[in-house]
Design a protein around this motif. Structure first.
Motif, PDB file in Angstrom:
ATOM      1  N   TYR A  41       0.790  -1.069   0.152  1.00  0.00           N
ATOM      2  CA  TYR A  41      -0.149   0.073   0.070  1.00  0.00           C
ATOM      3  C   TYR A  41       0.868   1.213   0.003  1.00  0.00           C
ATOM      4  N   ARG A  42       1.883   1.242   0.991  1.00  0.00           N
ATOM      5  CA  ARG A  42       2.682   2.498   0.910  1.00  0.00           C
ATOM      6  C   ARG A  42       3.437   2.618  -0.289  1.00  0.00           C
ATOM      7  N   GLY A  43       4.040   1.975  -0.841  1.00  0.00           N
ATOM      8  CA  GLY A  43       4.804   1.912  -2.090  1.00  0.00           C
ATOM      9  C   GLY A  43       4.012   2.414  -2.980  1.00  0.00           C
ATOM     10  N   ILE A  44       2.849   1.901  -3.298  1.00  0.00           N
ATOM     11  CA  ILE A  44       2.008   2.457  -4.693  1.00  0.00           C
ATOM     12  C   ILE A  44       1.243   3.610  -4.160  1.00  0.00           C
ATOM     13  N   ILE A  45       0.876   4.043  -3.192  1.00  0.00           N
ATOM     14  CA  ILE A  45       0.116   5.132  -2.800  1.00  0.00           C
ATOM     15  C   ILE A  45       1.296   6.301  -2.887  1.00  0.00           C
ATOM     16  N   ARG A  46       2.454   6.235  -2.244  1.00  0.00           N
ATOM     17  CA  ARG A  46       3.322   7.281  -2.164  1.00  0.00           C
ATOM     18  C   ARG A  46       3.763   7.584  -3.855  1.00  0.00           C
ATOM     19  N   ALA A  47       3.741   6.529  -4.667  1.00  0.00           N
ATOM     20  CA  ALA A  47       4.226   6.626  -6.148  1.00  0.00           C
ATOM     21  C   ALA A  47       3.165   7.383  -6.850  1.00  0.00           C
ATOM     22  N   LEU A  48       1.802   7.086  -6.368  1.00  0.00           N
ATOM     23  CA  LEU A  48       0.846   7.798  -7.424  1.00  0.00           C
ATOM     24  C   LEU A  48       0.964   9.333  -6.567  1.00  0.00           C
ATOM     25  N   HIS A  49       1.105   9.589  -5.483  1.00  0.00           N
ATOM     26  CA  HIS A  49       0.850  10.938  -4.710  1.00  0.00           C
ATOM     27  C   HIS A  49       2.140  11.708  -5.699  1.00  0.00           C
ATOM     28  N   ASP A  70      23.731  -8.077  -5.064  1.00  0.00           N
ATOM     29  CA  ASP A  70      24.111  -6.856  -5.877  1.00  0.00           C
ATOM     30  C   ASP A  70      23.211  -6.864  -7.207  1.00  0.00           C
ATOM     31  N   ALA A  71      23.156  -8.017  -7.861  1.00  0.00           N
ATOM     32  CA  ALA A  71      22.463  -8.353  -9.008  1.00  0.00           C
ATOM     33  C   ALA A  71      20.809  -8.036  -8.912  1.00  0.00           C
ATOM     34  N   ALA A  72      20.529  -8.604  -7.690  1.00  0.00           N
ATOM     35  CA  ALA A  72      19.004  -8.385  -7.548  1.00  0.00           C
ATOM     36  C   ALA A  72      18.618  -7.065  -7.274  1.00  0.00           C
ATOM     37  N   ARG A  73      19.540  -6.133  -6.660  1.00  0.00           N
ATOM     38  CA  ARG A  73      19.219  -4.942  -6.442  1.00  0.00           C
ATOM     39  C   ARG A  73      19.126  -4.059  -7.768  1.00  0.00           C
ATOM     40  N   GLN A  74      20.105  -4.164  -8.497  1.00  0.00           N
ATOM     41  CA  GLN A  74      20.203  -3.538  -9.794  1.00  0.00           C
ATOM     42  C   GLN A  74      18.742  -4.045 -10.686  1.00  0.00           C
ATOM     43  N   ARG A  75      18.485  -5.357 -10.773  1.00  0.00           N
ATOM     44  CA  ARG A  75      17.374  -5.538 -11.460  1.00  0.00           C
ATOM     45  C   ARG A  75      15.920  -4.882 -10.958  1.00  0.00           C
ATOM     46  N   VAL A  76      15.895  -4.881  -9.775  1.00  0.00           N
ATOM     47  CA  VAL A  76      14.485  -4.344  -9.057  1.00  0.00           C
ATOM     48  C   VAL A  76      14.582  -2.824  -9.227  1.00  0.00           C
ATOM     49  N   LEU A  77      15.600  -2.188  -9.260  1.00  0.00           N
ATOM     50  CA  LEU A  77      15.802  -0.813  -9.480  1.00  0.00           C
ATOM     51  C   LEU A  77      15.491  -0.352 -10.887  1.00  0.00           C
ATOM     52  N   ALA A  78      15.838  -1.235 -11.681  1.00  0.00           N
ATOM     53  CA  ALA A  78      15.540  -0.983 -13.310  1.00  0.00           C
ATOM     54  C   ALA A  78      14.307  -1.433 -13.765  1.00  0.00           C
ATOM     55  N   GLU A  79      13.620  -2.413 -12.982  1.00  0.00           N
ATOM     56  CA  GLU A  79      12.453  -2.749 -13.470  1.00  0.00           C
ATOM     57  C   GLU A  79      11.124  -2.987 -12.693  1.00  0.00           C
ATOM     58  N   HIS A  80      11.451  -2.937 -11.233  1.00  0.00           N
ATOM     59  CA  HIS A  80      10.321  -3.493 -10.362  1.00  0.00           C
ATOM     60  C   HIS A  80      10.177  -2.381  -9.104  1.00  0.00           C
ATOM     61  N   THR A  81      10.297  -1.065  -9.412  1.00  0.00           N
ATOM     62  CA  THR A  81       9.901  -0.227  -8.384  1.00  0.00           C
ATOM     63  C   THR A  81       8.474   0.106  -8.344  1.00  0.00           C
ATOM     64  N   TYR A  82       7.935   1.076  -7.363  1.00  0.00           N
ATOM     65  CA  TYR A  82       6.569   1.146  -7.193  1.00  0.00           C
ATOM     66  C   TYR A  82       6.322   2.347  -8.378  1.00  0.00           C
ATOM     67  N   THR A  83       7.362   3.151  -8.745  1.00  0.00           N
ATOM     68  CA  THR A  83       7.302   4.026  -9.862  1.00  0.00           C
ATOM     69  C   THR A  83       6.538   3.554 -11.198  1.00  0.00           C
ATOM     70  N   HIS A  84       7.361   2.375 -11.184  1.00  0.00           N
ATOM     71  CA  HIS A  84       6.979   1.423 -12.542  1.00  0.00           C
ATOM     72  C   HIS A  84       5.694   1.077 -12.177  1.00  0.00           C
ATOM     73  N   ARG A  85       5.075   0.935 -11.168  1.00  0.00           N
ATOM     74  CA  ARG A  85       3.769   0.108 -10.969  1.00  0.00           C
ATOM     75  C   ARG A  85       2.854   1.439 -11.085  1.00  0.00           C
ATOM     76  N   ALA A  86       3.026   2.738 -10.491  1.00  0.00           N
ATOM     77  CA  ALA A  86       2.198   3.613 -10.485  1.00  0.00           C
ATOM     78  C   ALA A  86       1.916   4.009 -12.154  1.00  0.00           C
ATOM     79  N   GLU A  87       3.198   4.039 -12.938  1.00  0.00           N
ATOM     80  CA  GLU A  87       3.167   4.297 -14.321  1.00  0.00           C
ATOM     81  C   GLU A  87       2.248   3.113 -14.970  1.00  0.00           C
ATOM     82  N   GLN A  88       2.201   2.002 -14.578  1.00  0.00           N
ATOM     83  CA  GLN A  88       1.419   0.691 -15.137  1.00  0.00           C
ATOM     84  C   GLN A  88      -0.252   1.309 -14.962  1.00  0.00           C
ATOM     85  N   LEU A  89      -0.473   1.607 -13.395  1.00  0.00           N
ATOM     86  CA  LEU A  89      -1.829   2.085 -13.293  1.00  0.00           C
ATOM     87  C   LEU A  89      -2.255   3.162 -14.267  1.00  0.00           C
TER      88      LEU A  89
END
Length: 369
Positions: A26-34, A333-352
């Motif tokens: 909730y916090r991630g998607i709502i903050r990104a929408l705001h 380190d590889a996991a962090r780079q991947r999620v920053l590039a593709e899987h942040t709540y900013t990406h999800r807000a853009e999708q919504l």
């Protein structure tokens, strides 16, 4: 989308993660929408002692309205206040007034507004309605403009459409890089493998297999368990149970052990395509993640390079035996780079926003485009 919208969101809790696994989502998607200019009011009940266990104050990126869990007066005031919103969201699993709200949000919306059911536990909801033709939510599904889920992929989408959903789209968990990131280790969480999750029936057997069985096989290794409800559970002597871990300590929990474990609930693993919030929290902190297998993992993180996949407790134990600090750091380190590039709540807000701007129901959505 050019039009900024007013969103009324009915959920379990935004300000407390106590017995509330959806809080991070909730916090991630709502903050990104705001941050993208939308206005959100989050309505939550004063239930399950969550207000006594707040882990954040009222945020500046959402208005929080807490209503009484006793009687209908408080929830009715919340519904009246929400009736002017452009988008009204009823999340699953609020814990009180769920049946009431499922109908009420449909009744209060304006003709040019949208009403959405946002399912944060689609496997449980679908199992319930599919096994009970008299379930009160089942006939309401076609009345919602949109069903959103935080996991499930095609199996969930197809199941909801078979029940009459106009549209069903997953908006997966993600990383909020402002709250989950690498920090210094904390001696409270020192060990070889950590797992953070509440004790619930749908997960308990899998915890016994993936955590306790591995601990039994590795008596010289130290295992860390955090979460609510495990105090009465028998466990191997080398498992250190820490109780509830507040959100402020999640980064340290993820950064301290050599690896952290993800264990899906049975229903989530069965449907697949359901990465838990803890996966992205841990990846954001640069942790080396060992996960149980579920279909669709590779859509989020690459097995062997960005995440370690184990079929059972034996697999977890063997993965730990082979895991050096250098290898763990490289995978984290590889996991962090991947999620920053593709899987942040900013990406999800853009999708919504793209969903709301789509033409699946242009009669209702044209005002938002």
């Amino acid at each position: 989308m050019a039009k900024k919208i007013n969103i009324a969101f009915f959920g379990s809790s935004l300000v407390s993660a106590y017995w509330n696994g959806a809080a991070t989502y909730y916090r991630g998607i709502i903050r990104a929408l705001h941050e993208r200019g939308h206005q959100i009011t989050f309505y939550e009940p004063d239930a399950y002692e969550r207000q006594k266990h707040r882990d954040i104050p009222d945020p500046d990126w959402a208005k929080v309205v807490v209503y009484s869990a006793e009687g209908n007066q408080g929830v009715n005031r919340a519904l009246e206040d929400a009736s002017s919103a452009d988008l009204i969201v009823k999340a699953s699993g609020i814990g009180v007034f769920d049946e009431y709200l499922e109908t009420a949000v449909l009744d209060i919306k304006k003709p040019d507004a949208l009403v959405t059911f946002w399912d944060v536990d689609a496997p449980a909801t679908l199992d319930r309605v599919q096994n009970n033709s008299a379930d009160s939510f089942r006939p309401l599904i076609p009345n919602y403009d949109l069903i959103l889920t935080y996991g499930g992929g095609e199996p969930v989408v197809n199941a909801y459409k078979a029940l009459g959903a106009r549209e069903c789209i997953p908006i997966y968990n993600a990383l909020d890089a402002t709250t989950h990131y690498p920090v210094s280790p904390d001696s409270r969480f020192a060990g070889d493998l950590g797992f953070l999750g509440n004790r619930i029936p749908d997960r308990e057997t899998r915890v016994e297999e993936f955590l306790f069985r591995a601990a039994t096989q590795l008596p010289d290794y130290k295992f860390i368990l955090g979460g609510n409800g495990w105090e009465s559970k028998p466990m191997p002597i080398n498992v250190n149970y820490l109780g509830h871990i507040y959100t402020r300590d999640h980064n340290a929990f993820n950064c301290t052990p050599k690896a952290v474990l993800n264990i899906s609930r049975e229903s989530m693993a069965r449907y697949g395509f359901s990465p838990a919030t803890r996966v992205f929290e841990a990846a954001g902190a640069g942790a080396c993640i060992i996960t149980d297998f579920w279909k669709g993992i590779e859509r989020f993180l690459e097995p062997g390079r960005e995440i370690i996949v184990a079929e059972n407790g034996d697999g977890v134990a063997e993965s730990l035996r082979q895991l050096t600090p250098e290898k763990a750091r490289k995978i984290g380190d590889a996991a962090r780079q991947r999620v920053l590039a593709e899987h942040t709540y900013t990406h999800r807000a853009e999708q919504l926003e793209a969903i709301l701007s789509s033409d699946f129901d242009s009669r209702k959505l044209q005002r938002f485009c």
